[in-house]
Design a protein around this motif. Structure first.
Motif, PDB file in Angstrom:
ATOM      1  N   ALA A  89      46.495  37.175 -55.107  1.00 48.30           N
ATOM      2  CA  ALA A  89      45.583  37.731 -54.110  1.00 48.30           C
ATOM      3  C   ALA A  89      44.759  38.897 -54.641  1.00 48.30           C
ATOM      4  O   ALA A  89      43.675  39.171 -54.109  1.00 48.30           O
ATOM      5  N   SER A  90      45.225  39.574 -55.690  1.00 43.18           N
ATOM      6  CA  SER A  90      44.571  40.800 -56.156  1.00 43.18           C
ATOM      7  C   SER A  90      43.887  40.666 -57.507  1.00 43.18           C
ATOM      8  O   SER A  90      43.227  41.613 -57.940  1.00 43.18           O
ATOM      9  N   VAL A  91      44.038  39.526 -58.177  1.00 42.24           N
ATOM     10  CA  VAL A  91      43.477  39.345 -59.512  1.00 42.24           C
ATOM     11  C   VAL A  91      42.397  38.271 -59.456  1.00 42.24           C
ATOM     12  O   VAL A  91      42.572  37.226 -58.820  1.00 42.24           O
ATOM     13  N   GLN A  92      41.285  38.534 -60.121  1.00 42.57           N
ATOM     14  CA  GLN A  92      40.183  37.582 -60.231  1.00 42.57           C
ATOM     15  C   GLN A  92      39.793  37.437 -61.693  1.00 42.57           C
ATOM     16  O   GLN A  92      39.851  38.408 -62.455  1.00 42.57           O
ATOM     17  N   ALA A  93      39.398  36.236 -62.075  1.00 41.44           N
ATOM     18  CA  ALA A  93      38.979  35.948 -63.444  1.00 41.44           C
ATOM     19  C   ALA A  93      37.537  35.467 -63.426  1.00 41.44           C
ATOM     20  O   ALA A  93      37.161  34.636 -62.603  1.00 41.44           O
ATOM     21  N   ALA A  94      36.726  36.013 -64.316  1.00 39.09           N
ATOM     22  CA  ALA A  94      35.308  35.640 -64.427  1.00 39.09           C
ATOM     23  C   ALA A  94      35.002  35.326 -65.878  1.00 39.09           C
ATOM     24  O   ALA A  94      35.474  36.016 -66.796  1.00 39.09           O
ATOM     25  N   THR A  95      34.215  34.276 -66.099  1.00 40.39           N
ATOM     26  CA  THR A  95      33.840  33.855 -67.443  1.00 40.39           C
ATOM     27  C   THR A  95      32.365  34.160 -67.693  1.00 40.39           C
ATOM     28  O   THR A  95      31.571  34.278 -66.763  1.00 40.39           O
ATOM     29  N   SER A  96      32.011  34.257 -68.963  1.00 38.32           N
ATOM     30  CA  SER A  96      30.642  34.549 -69.347  1.00 38.32           C
ATOM     31  C   SER A  96      29.940  33.271 -69.791  1.00 38.32           C
ATOM     32  O   SER A  96      30.539  32.457 -70.509  1.00 38.32           O
ATOM     33  N   PRO A  97      28.689  33.060 -69.390  1.00 40.79           N
ATOM     34  CA  PRO A  97      27.967  31.869 -69.839  1.00 40.79           C
ATOM     35  C   PRO A  97      27.457  31.982 -71.270  1.00 40.79           C
ATOM     36  O   PRO A  97      27.007  30.982 -71.846  1.00 40.79           O
ATOM     37  N   ASP A  98      27.500  33.169 -71.871  1.00 38.84           N
ATOM     38  CA  ASP A  98      26.958  33.389 -73.213  1.00 38.84           C
ATOM     39  C   ASP A  98      28.025  33.520 -74.286  1.00 38.84           C
ATOM     40  O   ASP A  98      27.707  33.393 -75.478  1.00 38.84           O
ATOM     41  N   ALA A  99      29.254  33.812 -73.901  1.00 36.77           N
ATOM     42  CA  ALA A  99      30.310  34.041 -74.888  1.00 36.77           C
ATOM     43  C   ALA A  99      31.622  33.481 -74.338  1.00 36.77           C
ATOM     44  O   ALA A  99      31.837  33.474 -73.123  1.00 36.77           O
ATOM     45  N   PRO A 100      32.512  33.010 -75.238  1.00 38.99           N
ATOM     46  CA  PRO A 100      33.810  32.479 -74.782  1.00 38.99           C
ATOM     47  C   PRO A 100      34.773  33.601 -74.420  1.00 38.99           C
ATOM     48  O   PRO A 100      35.797  33.799 -75.070  1.00 38.99           O
ATOM     49  N   MET A 101      34.429  34.341 -73.374  1.00 31.33           N
ATOM     50  CA  MET A 101      35.214  35.513 -72.988  1.00 31.33           C
ATOM     51  C   MET A 101      35.560  35.432 -71.511  1.00 31.33           C
ATOM     52  O   MET A 101      34.773  34.930 -70.704  1.00 31.33           O
ATOM     53  N   ILE A 102      36.744  35.922 -71.174  1.00 32.04           N
ATOM     54  CA  ILE A 102      37.245  35.896 -69.800  1.00 32.04           C
ATOM     55  C   ILE A 102      37.559  37.329 -69.392  1.00 32.04           C
ATOM     56  O   ILE A 102      38.256  38.053 -70.110  1.00 32.04           O
ATOM     57  N   ALA A 103      37.038  37.743 -68.251  1.00 31.48           N
ATOM     58  CA  ALA A 103      37.313  39.072 -67.691  1.00 31.48           C
ATOM     59  C   ALA A 103      38.347  38.926 -66.587  1.00 31.48           C
ATOM     60  O   ALA A 103      38.102  38.251 -65.590  1.00 31.48           O
ATOM     61  N   VAL A 104      39.484  39.553 -66.756  1.00 32.81           N
ATOM     62  CA  VAL A 104      40.573  39.519 -65.777  1.00 32.81           C
ATOM     63  C   VAL A 104      40.590  40.863 -65.065  1.00 32.81           C
ATOM     64  O   VAL A 104      40.917  41.894 -65.667  1.00 32.81           O
ATOM     65  N   THR A 105      40.217  40.880 -63.793  1.00 36.30           N
ATOM     66  CA  THR A 105      40.098  42.111 -63.006  1.00 36.30           C
ATOM     67  C   THR A 105      41.166  42.134 -61.929  1.00 36.30           C
ATOM     68  O   THR A 105      41.339  41.162 -61.195  1.00 36.30           O
ATOM     69  N   ALA A 106      41.872  43.247 -61.846  1.00 40.84           N
ATOM     70  CA  ALA A 106      42.927  43.430 -60.841  1.00 40.84           C
ATOM     71  C   ALA A 106      42.583  44.629 -59.967  1.00 40.84           C
ATOM     72  O   ALA A 106      42.032  45.627 -60.452  1.00 40.84           O
ATOM     73  N   ARG A 107      42.924  44.541 -58.682  1.00 39.41           N
ATOM     74  CA  ARG A 107      42.710  45.623 -57.723  1.00 39.41           C
ATOM     75  C   ARG A 107      44.053  46.032 -57.132  1.00 39.41           C
ATOM     76  O   ARG A 107      44.856  45.168 -56.766  1.00 39.41           O
ATOM     77  N   ALA A 108      44.248  47.337 -57.000  1.00 35.73           N
ATOM     78  CA  ALA A 108      45.511  47.861 -56.473  1.00 35.73           C
ATOM     79  C   ALA A 108      45.278  49.258 -55.913  1.00 35.73           C
ATOM     80  O   ALA A 108      44.302  49.933 -56.273  1.00 35.73           O
ATOM     81  N   PRO A 109      46.190  49.734 -55.039  1.00 37.36           N
ATOM     82  CA  PRO A 109      46.029  51.087 -54.496  1.00 37.36           C
ATOM     83  C   PRO A 109      46.232  52.190 -55.525  1.00 37.36           C
ATOM     84  O   PRO A 109      45.794  53.321 -55.302  1.00 37.36           O
ATOM     85  N   ARG A 110      46.887  51.886 -56.651  1.00 36.10           N
ATOM     86  CA  ARG A 110      47.128  52.881 -57.687  1.00 36.10           C
ATOM     87  C   ARG A 110      46.433  52.471 -58.974  1.00 36.10           C
ATOM     88  O   ARG A 110      46.438  51.296 -59.341  1.00 36.10           O
ATOM     89  N   PRO A 111      45.859  53.429 -59.710  1.00 33.60           N
ATOM     90  CA  PRO A 111      45.149  53.083 -60.941  1.00 33.60           C
ATOM     91  C   PRO A 111      46.037  52.435 -61.993  1.00 33.60           C
ATOM     92  O   PRO A 111      45.644  51.446 -62.623  1.00 33.60           O
ATOM     93  N   ALA A 112      47.231  52.984 -62.210  1.00 32.43           N
ATOM     94  CA  ALA A 112      48.118  52.431 -63.230  1.00 32.43           C
ATOM     95  C   ALA A 112      48.576  51.025 -62.862  1.00 32.43           C
ATOM     96  O   ALA A 112      48.729  50.164 -63.738  1.00 32.43           O
ATOM     97  N   THR A 113      48.795  50.783 -61.577  1.00 35.19           N
ATOM     98  CA  THR A 113      49.202  49.447 -61.144  1.00 35.19           C
ATOM     99  C   THR A 113      48.101  48.430 -61.391  1.00 35.19           C
ATOM    100  O   THR A 113      48.361  47.303 -61.836  1.00 35.19           O
TER     101      THR A 113
END
Length: 218
Positions: free
Chosen positions: A102-126
């Protein structure tokens, strides 16, 4: 009815008319003020949310096609939040797999074989720990299929601990609430019902019917 009573009735009617006009005049500002208060309260009471991003790269081998690495990066990005990946990451992240999905999303780039894994949480370290855990789990899944795919999945960069929340501040929430309240107040003025006056006459006078027109001609 005496002259004094008639004058008192006229004054009462005039006062009610002015009161009605005043209420209409203050409807939009009052709605905007209410929206500002609601937005400010939401911004103050809502728990701040932080976002952290970890990057994963798909590297082709010497015998594989670089274009194939692009396609595989898209495929890995689609399965990054599946239960097979987040199930291995939940122990390192310290949160259940349902929370990761529920809190993690993955996005890919159309120009490079790279995946961005973004997480959201109430605490920065989490948030940073969740993003890195899912990225490492995705790298492990890629290493298991390296022989058949011909590409390597590597963690390009680790997630940095965020210093500022990504959730809207109290001032921004108040601004949005004020705009929404003013818009709703304006719409309420436009769609308010119009009641006919007493005696069956409308606000703009009565339209003579066919019988009245014939009598007027005679």
């Amino acid at each position: 009815m005496t002259t004094t009573q008639s004058l008192a009735v006229r004054r009462a009617i005039g006062w009610l008319t002015r009161l009605r006009r005043t209420r209409r005049r203050w409807l939009v500002p009052a709605a905007a003020l209410l929206g500002v208060l609601a937005g400010c309260g939401y911004g103050l009471l809502k728990t701040p949310e932080y976002a952290a991003t970890s990057y994963v790269i798909v590297v082709p081998s010497a015998k594989s096609d670089p274009a194939g690495a692009m396609g595989l990066a898209q495929a890995y990005g689609r399965v990054a939040t599946d239960i097979a990946v987040v199930g291995d990451a939940q122990v390192a992240a310290g949160v259940p797999a349902e929370t990761l999905r529920a809190s993690v999303q993955a996005a890919t780039s159309p120009d490079a074989p790279m995946i961005a894994v973004t997480a959201r949480a109430p605490r920065p370290a989490t948030a940073a720990g969740m993003a890195d855990s899912v990225a490492r789990a995705l790298v492990q899944k890629g290493s298991h299929t390296e022989g058949s795919t011909g590409v390597k999945v590597l963690q390009f960069t680790r997630a940095a601990t965020p210093t500022e929340p990504v959730s809207p501040s109290a001032s921004l929430a108040a601004l949005v609430g004020g705009c929404a309240g003013g818009l709703l107040g304006g719409l309420a003025l436009l769609v308010r019902p119009r009641y006919p006056r007493r005696g069956g006459r409308s606000r703009y006078g009565s339209v003579p019917g066919p019988v009245a027109q014939q009598e007027a001609l005679v």
